[in-house]
Enzyme design. Structure first.
Site, PDB file in Angstrom:
ATOM      1  N   LYS A 254       0.870  -1.184   0.000  1.00  0.00           N
ATOM      2  CA  LYS A 254       0.000   0.000   0.000  1.00  0.00           C
ATOM      3  C   LYS A 254       0.905   1.230   0.000  1.00  0.00           C
ATOM      4  O   LYS A 254       1.616   1.475   0.964  1.00  0.00           O
ATOM      5  CB  LYS A 254      -0.876   0.021   1.260  1.00  0.00           C
ATOM      6  CG  LYS A 254      -1.696   1.301   1.374  1.00  0.00           C
ATOM      7  CD  LYS A 254      -2.148   1.564   2.803  1.00  0.00           C
ATOM      8  CE  LYS A 254      -2.816   2.920   2.940  1.00  0.00           C
ATOM      9  NZ  LYS A 254      -1.903   4.070   2.687  1.00  0.00           N
TER      10      LYS A 254
ATOM     11  N   GLU B  56       8.831   0.843  11.634  1.00  0.00           N
ATOM     12  CA  GLU B  56       9.774   1.968  11.678  1.00  0.00           C
ATOM     13  C   GLU B  56       8.951   3.224  11.860  1.00  0.00           C
ATOM     14  O   GLU B  56       8.123   3.556  11.017  1.00  0.00           O
ATOM     15  CB  GLU B  56      10.579   2.057  10.378  1.00  0.00           C
ATOM     16  CG  GLU B  56      11.592   0.949  10.203  1.00  0.00           C
ATOM     17  CD  GLU B  56      12.679   0.939  11.272  1.00  0.00           C
ATOM     18  OE1 GLU B  56      12.855   1.963  11.969  1.00  0.00           O
ATOM     19  OE2 GLU B  56      13.329  -0.106  11.427  1.00  0.00           O
TER      20      GLU B  56
ATOM     21  N   CYS C 129      12.374  10.814   9.140  1.00  0.00           N
ATOM     22  CA  CYS C 129      12.295  10.325  10.522  1.00  0.00           C
ATOM     23  C   CYS C 129      13.657  10.401  11.184  1.00  0.00           C
ATOM     24  O   CYS C 129      13.762  10.344  12.398  1.00  0.00           O
ATOM     25  CB  CYS C 129      11.736   8.913  10.556  1.00  0.00           C
ATOM     26  SG  CYS C 129      12.666   7.762   9.594  1.00  0.00           S
TER      27      CYS C 129
ATOM     28  N   GLU D 228       7.449  14.697  17.760  1.00  0.00           N
ATOM     29  CA  GLU D 228       8.002  14.815  16.416  1.00  0.00           C
ATOM     30  C   GLU D 228       7.211  15.834  15.596  1.00  0.00           C
ATOM     31  O   GLU D 228       5.984  15.785  15.563  1.00  0.00           O
ATOM     32  CB  GLU D 228       7.945  13.449  15.719  1.00  0.00           C
ATOM     33  CG  GLU D 228       8.625  13.442  14.378  1.00  0.00           C
ATOM     34  CD  GLU D 228       8.678  12.057  13.743  1.00  0.00           C
ATOM     35  OE1 GLU D 228       7.657  11.344  13.790  1.00  0.00           O
ATOM     36  OE2 GLU D 228       9.733  11.707  13.194  1.00  0.00           O
TER      37      GLU D 228
HETATM   38  C1  UN1 Z   1      17.646   8.740   5.581  1.00  0.00           C
HETATM   39  O1  UN1 Z   1      17.685   9.628   6.423  1.00  0.00           O
HETATM   40  O2  UN1 Z   1      18.504   8.598   4.708  1.00  0.00           O
HETATM   41  O3  UN1 Z   1      11.151   7.669   6.909  1.00  0.00           O
HETATM   42  C2  UN1 Z   1      16.576   7.730   5.537  1.00  0.00           C
HETATM   43  C3  UN1 Z   1      12.318   8.035   7.067  1.00  0.00           C
HETATM   44  C4  UN1 Z   1      13.335   6.955   7.282  1.00  0.00           C
HETATM   45  C5  UN1 Z   1      14.378   6.962   6.246  1.00  0.00           C
HETATM   46  C6  UN1 Z   1      15.430   7.979   6.454  1.00  0.00           C
HETATM   47  N1  UN1 Z   1      12.695   5.671   7.344  1.00  0.00           N
HETATM   48  O4  UN1 Z   1      12.611   9.209   7.045  1.00  0.00           O
END
Ligand code: UN1
Length: 480
Positions: A175, A249, A283, A382
């Site tokens: 998705k 994640e 993230c 965040e």
């Molecule tokens: C990065 O900083 O190169 O969703 C990758 C995100 C992370 C990936 C960051 N899962 O921002």
């Protein structure tokens, strides 16, 4: 530009036509519709899972060379078309063209890397504790995986979930995120162009209904999710209820510690990159800048100058250094947190105001807020936007304590010329990734990725670590 795409689900190797009640917009110019989109639900997920399940046997038993060749070919096609696909990405997500093309090239390299890993699925031979008995361990394909991906890396994250899943012999239902389906679709189309058999990768476009149907589906054996912490917890619970394996994640509130002995230019450069590139929508973004007394004022002034100078604009304009937020709600979230920080006593060094550019877009002024306290909302929740705050500290020990004092633990950085503090931070930062004199964001693809505490759950992504999640371990004992 008005070339609006008409998207369809991909089920069993075919584009499945449907009504298209949805739209994705160009965040740099919201008058422009990038794609008209179908709105899938449980019925489409059912069909996609049935296709993935039917494709599993022959795909999982195919020679790893077959899987490797397809990933390799898809990588080559994507790399060749990185400008075109990167442009689509930037139009749909809003990151600058350089970032969009860069991310597309990264996705191509991920496919290439897993083309290699497909040939290296290995186990161990062990001596048993019992004489005459031998032990072999294997990694075997698991089955059907549900992948739920975010909008901020609309091609790299689908690639880093799909590639290991299929390299190791599984099949997939993905998705894509609501705001960025066209970019994900470009990847799925290229995989099929490269010869992927029908049903190995299926895509259902839609909103939370699709995600919920994936989480609840009895024939989905594992779920890999990247997104917000709130949604992630629900995914985790749903998966656990029916004992599907799950990998989450989620967010970060990543600290960058700047010590008195840091190289000032380097510290400013990595803070700027970590906090503001990709519009802060990573993230792994640095959002808490924890700065020691002796360098504090010079650092805030120098960084403030760089942030003020950032050129915000249309993602496709080559002079733009920072594109818009992906959506109106992301833009509003940034401004909401700026207001909260301001009313808690934060000093706006630069930014904080609404931006009115020529194009109607979801632009946010990059904002640096100084003199914030470690437990203020701006330093615990965040933001996911181009907003960073500074916290003044007296010592390394105080910096470390504050760095570790939030419920997230994805990435943590330190700017220092001291080997002692750098090594200590590597050991004691409570984060899945630690960066010394490097931005907290921007990671390689051939090593493990993931966090601690509320940032991540389950096995690591990327690199050979991905085999943990996308294969099943078997231990065989034999006597002869
Ligand atoms: C990065 O900083 O190169 O969703 C990758 C995100 C992370 C990936 C960051 N899962 O921002």
């Amino acid at each position: 530009m008005t070339d609006t795409l008409d998207l369809a689900h991909w089920i069993n190797g075919e584009k499945v036509n449907a009504d298209r009640p949805g739209e994705s917009h160009n965040p740099s110019n919201t008058n422009e519709i990038i794609a008209r989109t179908p709105k899938g639900g449980a019925a489409e997920v059912d069909l996609a899972v049935a296709a993935a399940k039917a494709a599993f046997e022959s795909w999982s038993e195919a020679s790893p060379e077959v899987r490797s060749d397809i990933l390799d070919k898809a990588s080559n096609i994507l790399m060749e078309r990185r400008e075109q696909v990167g442009r689509l990405l930037s139009r749909e997500e809003g990151k600058t063209l350089a970032e969009g093309i860069g991310e597309t090239a990264r996705a191509a390299r991920i496919l290439k890397y897993f083309a290699g890993e497909a040939l290296r699925i290995h186990g161990q031979n062990m001596l048993s504790t019992r004489p005459g008995v031998e032990i072999q361990t294997y990694r075997q394909p698991v089955g059907v995986f549900g992948l739920i991906t975010p909008w901020n890396f609309p091609i790299a994250i689908p690639a880093w979930k799909i590639a290991p899943a299929i390299a190791f012999g599984n099949t997939v239902v993905i998705k894509p995120a609501g705001p960025t389906p066209a970019t994900a679709e470009a990847l799925i189309a290229i995989l099929h162009e490269a010869g992927l058999p029908a049903g190995v990768v299926n895509m259902v476009i839609g909103d939370g209904d699709v995600g919920r149907a994936i989480v609840a589906h009895k024939d989905i054996d594992g779920i890999s999710f990247t997104g917000s912490q709130g949604v992630g917890q629900g995914v985790g619970k749903g998966a656990m209820e029916r004992q599907a394996r799950v990998q989450l994640e989620m967010g970060g509130k990543n600290p960058l510690v700047v010590l008195d002995d840091a190289d000032l230019d380097r510290a400013v450069a990595i803070a700027l990159d970590g906090s503001f590139f990709a519009t802060g929508q990573r993230c792994t973004a640095s959002s808490r800048l924890i700065v020691q007394d002796g360098i504090h004022d010079r650092f805030v002034e120098a960084l403030g100058e760089k942030v003020r100078a950032l050129k915000v604009g249309d993602a496709l304009d080559p002079t733009t250094q920072m594109g818009p937020a992906v959506s109106e709600s992301q833009m509003e979230t940034s401004y909401k947190y700026i207001d909260i920080a301001r009313s808690a006593g934060g000093r706006i060094v630069t930014g904080g105001n609404r931006l009115n550019l020529d194009n109607p877009g979801w632009y946010v002024q990059p904002t640096l807020i100084a003199d914030t306290s470690p437990d203020a909302v701006i330093n615990t929740e965040e933001v996911f936007g181009p907003v960073a705050s500074t916290i003044r500290v007296k010592s390394y020990d105080e910096a470390l304590e504050i760095a570790n004092g939030v419920e997230f633990g994805l990435s943590a950085g330190i700017a220092t010329t001291s080997l002692k503090y750098a090594r200590d931070f590597q050991r004691r930062a409570k984060a899945g990734m630690v960066m010394v004199n490097l931005a907290t964001a921007g990671v390689d693809y051939h090593v493990g990725f993931g966090g601690s505490k509320k940032s991540s759950y389950g096995a690591r992504e990327q690199g050979y670590n991905a085999a943990e999640f996308f294969t099943q371990h078997k231990t065989a004992y034999s006597w002869s």
